[in-house]
Structure formats: C-alpha cells, structure tokens
Design a protein around this motif. Structure first.
Motif, PDB file in Angstrom:
ATOM      1  N   PRO A 159      -0.957   0.583  15.746  1.00 56.88           N
ATOM      2  CA  PRO A 159      -0.647   2.017  15.863  1.00 56.88           C
ATOM      3  C   PRO A 159       0.850   2.307  16.040  1.00 56.88           C
ATOM      4  N   GLN A 160       1.550   1.454  16.802  1.00 55.95           N
ATOM      5  CA  GLN A 160       2.980   1.699  17.054  1.00 55.95           C
ATOM      6  C   GLN A 160       3.857   1.452  15.824  1.00 55.95           C
ATOM      7  N   ILE A 161       3.433   0.553  14.932  1.00 51.60           N
ATOM      8  CA  ILE A 161       4.318   0.171  13.831  1.00 51.60           C
ATOM      9  C   ILE A 161       3.848   0.671  12.465  1.00 51.60           C
ATOM     10  N   LYS A 162       2.643   1.217  12.454  1.00 51.29           N
ATOM     11  CA  LYS A 162       2.012   1.667  11.208  1.00 51.29           C
ATOM     12  C   LYS A 162       2.928   2.530  10.327  1.00 51.29           C
ATOM     13  N   SER A 163       3.650   3.450  10.959  1.00 48.08           N
ATOM     14  CA  SER A 163       4.449   4.408  10.179  1.00 48.08           C
ATOM     15  C   SER A 163       5.621   3.759   9.446  1.00 48.08           C
ATOM     16  N   LYS A 164       5.949   2.513   9.819  1.00 52.38           N
ATOM     17  CA  LYS A 164       7.046   1.820   9.124  1.00 52.38           C
ATOM     18  C   LYS A 164       6.631   1.311   7.747  1.00 52.38           C
ATOM     19  N   TYR A 165       5.316   1.273   7.495  1.00 48.96           N
ATOM     20  CA  TYR A 165       4.826   0.667   6.248  1.00 48.96           C
ATOM     21  C   TYR A 165       4.487   1.734   5.214  1.00 48.96           C
ATOM     22  N   PRO A 166       4.672   1.420   3.924  1.00 51.51           N
ATOM     23  CA  PRO A 166       4.389   2.416   2.886  1.00 51.51           C
ATOM     24  C   PRO A 166       2.956   2.922   3.012  1.00 51.51           C
ATOM     25  N   PHE A 167       2.815   4.226   3.181  1.00 54.59           N
ATOM     26  CA  PHE A 167       1.525   4.891   3.332  1.00 54.59           C
ATOM     27  C   PHE A 167       0.722   4.344   4.516  1.00 54.59           C
ATOM     28  N   GLY A 168       1.410   3.721   5.461  1.00 52.02           N
ATOM     29  CA  GLY A 168       0.734   3.193   6.640  1.00 52.02           C
ATOM     30  C   GLY A 168      -0.363   2.197   6.305  1.00 52.02           C
ATOM     31  N   GLN A 169      -0.137   1.425   5.245  1.00 55.87           N
ATOM     32  CA  GLN A 169      -1.186   0.518   4.762  1.00 55.87           C
ATOM     33  C   GLN A 169      -0.768  -0.947   4.805  1.00 55.87           C
ATOM     34  N   LEU A 170      -1.759  -1.794   4.968  1.00 53.52           N
ATOM     35  CA  LEU A 170      -1.601  -3.234   4.800  1.00 53.52           C
ATOM     36  C   LEU A 170      -2.692  -3.699   3.836  1.00 53.52           C
ATOM     37  N   PRO A 171      -2.458  -4.804   3.094  1.00 45.04           N
ATOM     38  CA  PRO A 171      -1.281  -5.660   3.111  1.00 45.04           C
ATOM     39  C   PRO A 171      -0.071  -5.050   2.391  1.00 45.04           C
ATOM     40  N   VAL A 172       1.091  -5.590   2.751  1.00 45.78           N
ATOM     41  CA  VAL A 172       2.309  -5.326   1.975  1.00 45.78           C
ATOM     42  C   VAL A 172       2.964  -6.661   1.631  1.00 45.78           C
ATOM     43  N   LEU A 173       3.660  -6.645   0.502  1.00 42.42           N
ATOM     44  CA  LEU A 173       4.449  -7.799   0.082  1.00 42.42           C
ATOM     45  C   LEU A 173       5.924  -7.421   0.157  1.00 42.42           C
ATOM     46  N   GLU A 174       6.702  -8.279   0.838  1.00 37.85           N
ATOM     47  CA  GLU A 174       8.159  -8.064   0.882  1.00 37.85           C
ATOM     48  C   GLU A 174       8.850  -9.159   0.078  1.00 37.85           C
ATOM     49  N   HIS A 175       9.828  -8.744  -0.720  1.00 31.82           N
ATOM     50  CA  HIS A 175      10.535  -9.667  -1.614  1.00 31.82           C
ATOM     51  C   HIS A 175      11.856  -9.020  -2.010  1.00 31.82           C
ATOM     52  N   ASN A 176      12.940  -9.772  -1.903  1.00 32.23           N
ATOM     53  CA  ASN A 176      14.267  -9.240  -2.268  1.00 32.23           C
ATOM     54  C   ASN A 176      14.563  -7.892  -1.621  1.00 32.23           C
ATOM     55  N   GLY A 177      14.166  -7.724  -0.362  1.00 30.43           N
ATOM     56  CA  GLY A 177      14.484  -6.493   0.351  1.00 30.43           C
ATOM     57  C   GLY A 177      13.601  -5.312   0.005  1.00 30.43           C
ATOM     58  N   LYS A 178      12.588  -5.529  -0.834  1.00 28.30           N
ATOM     59  CA  LYS A 178      11.671  -4.440  -1.178  1.00 28.30           C
ATOM     60  C   LYS A 178      10.295  -4.693  -0.572  1.00 28.30           C
ATOM     61  N   THR A 179       9.591  -3.614  -0.267  1.00 28.95           N
ATOM     62  CA  THR A 179       8.264  -3.706   0.343  1.00 28.95           C
ATOM     63  C   THR A 179       7.281  -2.895  -0.489  1.00 28.95           C
ATOM     64  N   VAL A 180       6.200  -3.530  -0.888  1.00 28.06           N
ATOM     65  CA  VAL A 180       5.210  -2.838  -1.721  1.00 28.06           C
ATOM     66  C   VAL A 180       3.812  -2.976  -1.135  1.00 28.06           C
ATOM     67  N   ASN A 181       3.050  -1.882  -1.163  1.00 29.10           N
ATOM     68  CA  ASN A 181       1.655  -1.893  -0.698  1.00 29.10           C
ATOM     69  C   ASN A 181       0.700  -2.144  -1.864  1.00 29.10           C
ATOM     70  N   GLN A 182      -0.587  -2.108  -1.581  1.00 29.71           N
ATOM     71  CA  GLN A 182      -1.696  -2.208  -2.552  1.00 29.71           C
ATOM     72  C   GLN A 182      -2.057  -3.652  -2.913  1.00 29.71           C
ATOM     73  N   SER A 183      -3.167  -4.089  -2.347  1.00 32.05           N
ATOM     74  CA  SER A 183      -3.587  -5.497  -2.469  1.00 32.05           C
ATOM     75  C   SER A 183      -3.787  -5.966  -3.910  1.00 32.05           C
ATOM     76  N   HIS A 184      -4.421  -5.152  -4.753  1.00 31.55           N
ATOM     77  CA  HIS A 184      -4.666  -5.615  -6.125  1.00 31.55           C
ATOM     78  C   HIS A 184      -3.386  -5.688  -6.935  1.00 31.55           C
ATOM     79  N   SER A 185      -2.517  -4.706  -6.724  1.00 28.01           N
ATOM     80  CA  SER A 185      -1.230  -4.706  -7.440  1.00 28.01           C
ATOM     81  C   SER A 185      -0.420  -5.935  -7.060  1.00 28.01           C
ATOM     82  N   ILE A 186      -0.434  -6.259  -5.762  1.00 31.87           N
ATOM     83  CA  ILE A 186       0.288  -7.431  -5.256  1.00 31.87           C
ATOM     84  C   ILE A 186      -0.312  -8.710  -5.851  1.00 31.87           C
ATOM     85  N   ALA A 187      -1.625  -8.816  -5.832  1.00 31.70           N
ATOM     86  CA  ALA A 187      -2.282 -10.021  -6.366  1.00 31.70           C
ATOM     87  C   ALA A 187      -1.990 -10.184  -7.856  1.00 31.70           C
TER      88      ALA A 187
END
Lengths: 204, 204
Positions: free
Chosen positions: B41-69
C-alpha cells in the motif's frame, strides 16, 4: 483477385474496428465480412474457440482482436522499431484492456443495485485513476500514447474508448483534453476520415 | 555488475512466473524483487498504474505481465520467426487469458450461491470447451501450443494453468494428456527444473 486478408466479425465496430482502422490506414485491401447475429449460433463452431473477430490469411484463421491488431500494425509501420518499443506499445494497449474489462463487467451485471455500485466506483475511482495517468502519458509522448509518435496504441484508443462512453453514458474524457485529441487525431487521418464516412452505420 | 533486468512482483508465482521461467530458460540474469504484501500500500503509487509485475531495464519501467513475457521471449528465441508466427503465439496466449479471467471471476465472487453456479458452469461448459480445443491444438502441433515447437506459449501454459487447479480445486487436465505433457515438458527443461528446486516456496 480476392484480397489477401479477410476480417470476420459481427455487423458492428466492437472488437474489430481497431484492425479495420489499421488496414484502412495502411492501404491493406481486405474483405470486411460481417456476420448477422441470427446466423451466428449455426456457424459459431466453425471458428477458433467460437470467437470473433478472426483474421484469415493464406488459408489460416486466427482469433483474438489484440493479437490480430498487433500483427496488422507491424505490416503498416504502426508498431515499434525494436522489441522494447513494441513492449511499450503492448503494455499501454493491455492497460486499455484492463479498463475495458471493468466497463464490460458493468455492462453484463444483471443486478440493478450492483450495477449502480459498479458505475459509482467507475466514476469515483476507476476512471480518474486510469484517465489521469493516460493523460500524463500522452502529454509526455507529444500527443501520442507511446514512443512520441503515431502507433497502433493510438488506433486502439480511438476505436475502443468511445465504447466506454456509450456503455456508461458518461463523457469519460470531458476533462482530459489530451485523450480527446488522440481520438480526434486518428479520426482526422485522411484514410480514416474516409472510412468513417463510408463504413456501415451500426449502433456499437 | 547489477543484472540488466529487474522483475518486481509479490512473493509468489502468480503473474510473474512466466517471465521468470523465460529468463531462467534463456540464461538472462535478473533481479527477482519480491514485495511484501504489507509494504505494498505504501509503495503502490510509485508503479505504473499501481500494478505488478513490472520489468525494469535501462532506466525504464513497464507493467503488464503478458507484454513483458512476450518481450523477454523474443530475447531468448521463444518467439516466432516472423510476424504471422508471433500472431499464432499471441492468439493462443490471449485465449489462455480469456480462460484465466473466467477462473479469476470465480475466485473473486463473494456470494456463495453464485460461486457454486460459476464453478458448475466452469466444470460443465467452460473447461470442456477450452481444454478440448487446447488438447487438439497441442496434438496438431506435435506436443506444443504453437508452430510445432517450443515457444513462450508453452511457458505460459506451464506457469499459468496450475493456478486453474489451485483456485477451482479441480484437476482440470486429468483427461487431457497432451496438456499435462506440455506442463511436464517445460518443467523438465534443465534450467527450469533447477529453478523450480531453487525458487522461494510460496503458496500461489
């Protein structure tokens, strides 16, 4: 010669219009096959998982609207230039779909009391949460949803988001000028403008 | 040197395990970041759309599990060789997801009477409809879900479908030997076998 692509759906925009827009934009000739609701029960079992839309090409038939739109977008340069760019597009499109599914849940809810509660929740929490972030993303991307340029994510937004308003009877993007501008920008592309004038007039 | 990829999710398999499997299979080094439920709850707002999982790479953060896979699968040759092949993979993965969402709806239903009805419908109609077709598809594809060879669709099945059984308490694939064989085949890959032995033991 018959077109290389055949897109089959019901006689509506629904889940097929994104792909129709993409093909019209890219000048891909396609057969726009529209099945009457009353004919569907008899022929449903012929289609993969009994679902529409499907895309037929080179003797193969594939279901799933987003997968089809993604494939077509690559054919007409509305996709990313590398895998990471495609990930950025895919992630935003999947996020539109998360929002769409919440609205679909409202649409299908039969219990009037629950329906009211869902709509209140959409207006109070869900729409502000998603649309505020979408608005920021478009602002950051110079008027587009991804990569700072026109991609199929914008086509997806322009074709899917009007359904949000139609189902909820709310002008969802009234306070989001960037989101409205994306719709308008896509709808003003010459090939799309022409298609909107020519396409069959349907309720949804 | 820190790994080039960081995958952040809760301390569970859930929507992150497909991507973990893909990276383990391909030998991609990654930080397997697991967030405690009580910290979320305390850190949720830091993530895109408050969702997990996220993938971080080269300073970028992306949500959506299927897109990441899908992105990761391309990095390790678990994707198609051309756009149409990728469409075939994407369509089957999206169809797994259609089935998953029906099971998730069962999971979240609060009304006991409705929950019972949904489970009856799953067992009587939904599972047979989907699983019979999946079984045929795997048979036609020489033991795989697409392209007659190992792709990330098989990884998705092996990681997502056990959740179907866990939620419904039904051995969903008891009568579908091909579907069981896909799970077993992925789980027996040396890198995956090792990961299954090493990974944190979690309930879901």
């Amino acid at each position: 010669m018959a077109p290389a692509y055949k897109l089959t759906y019901f006689d509506g925009r629904g889940l097929a219009e994104t792909s129709r827009f993409i093909m019209k934009y890219g000048g891909i000739d396609f057969e726009d096959c529209r099945i009457k609701r009353e004919d569907w029960p008899q022929i449903k079992s012929k289609y993969p998982f009994g679902q529409l839309p499907v895309l037929e090409h080179n003797g193969k038939t594939v279901n799933q609207s987003h997968s089809i739109a993604r494939y077509l977008a690559k054919q007409v340069k509305l996709a990313g230039n590398d895998d990471w760019e495609n990930l950025e597009i895919d992630a935003i499109v999947d996020t539109f779909n998360d929002l769409r599914l919440k609205i679909v849940a409202y649409f299908y809810e039969q219990d009037e009391e629950k329906k009211k509660t869902i709509l209140e929740n959409l207006n109070k929490d869900v729409f502000p949460q998603y649309l505020t972030r979408f608005e920021e993303i478009v602002k950051k991307n110079k008027g587009y949803f991804a990569l700072g340029r026109l991609t199929w994510a914008d086509f997806c937004w322009a074709t899917v988001s009007p359904g949000f308003d139609m189902i909820t009877k709310v002008d969802t993007i009234a306070n989001y000028p960037e989101l409205k501008a994306v719709r308008d920008k896509v709808n003003s592309l010459p090939a799309i403008k022409k298609w909107i004038e020519q396409r069959p007039k349907t309720d949804f």
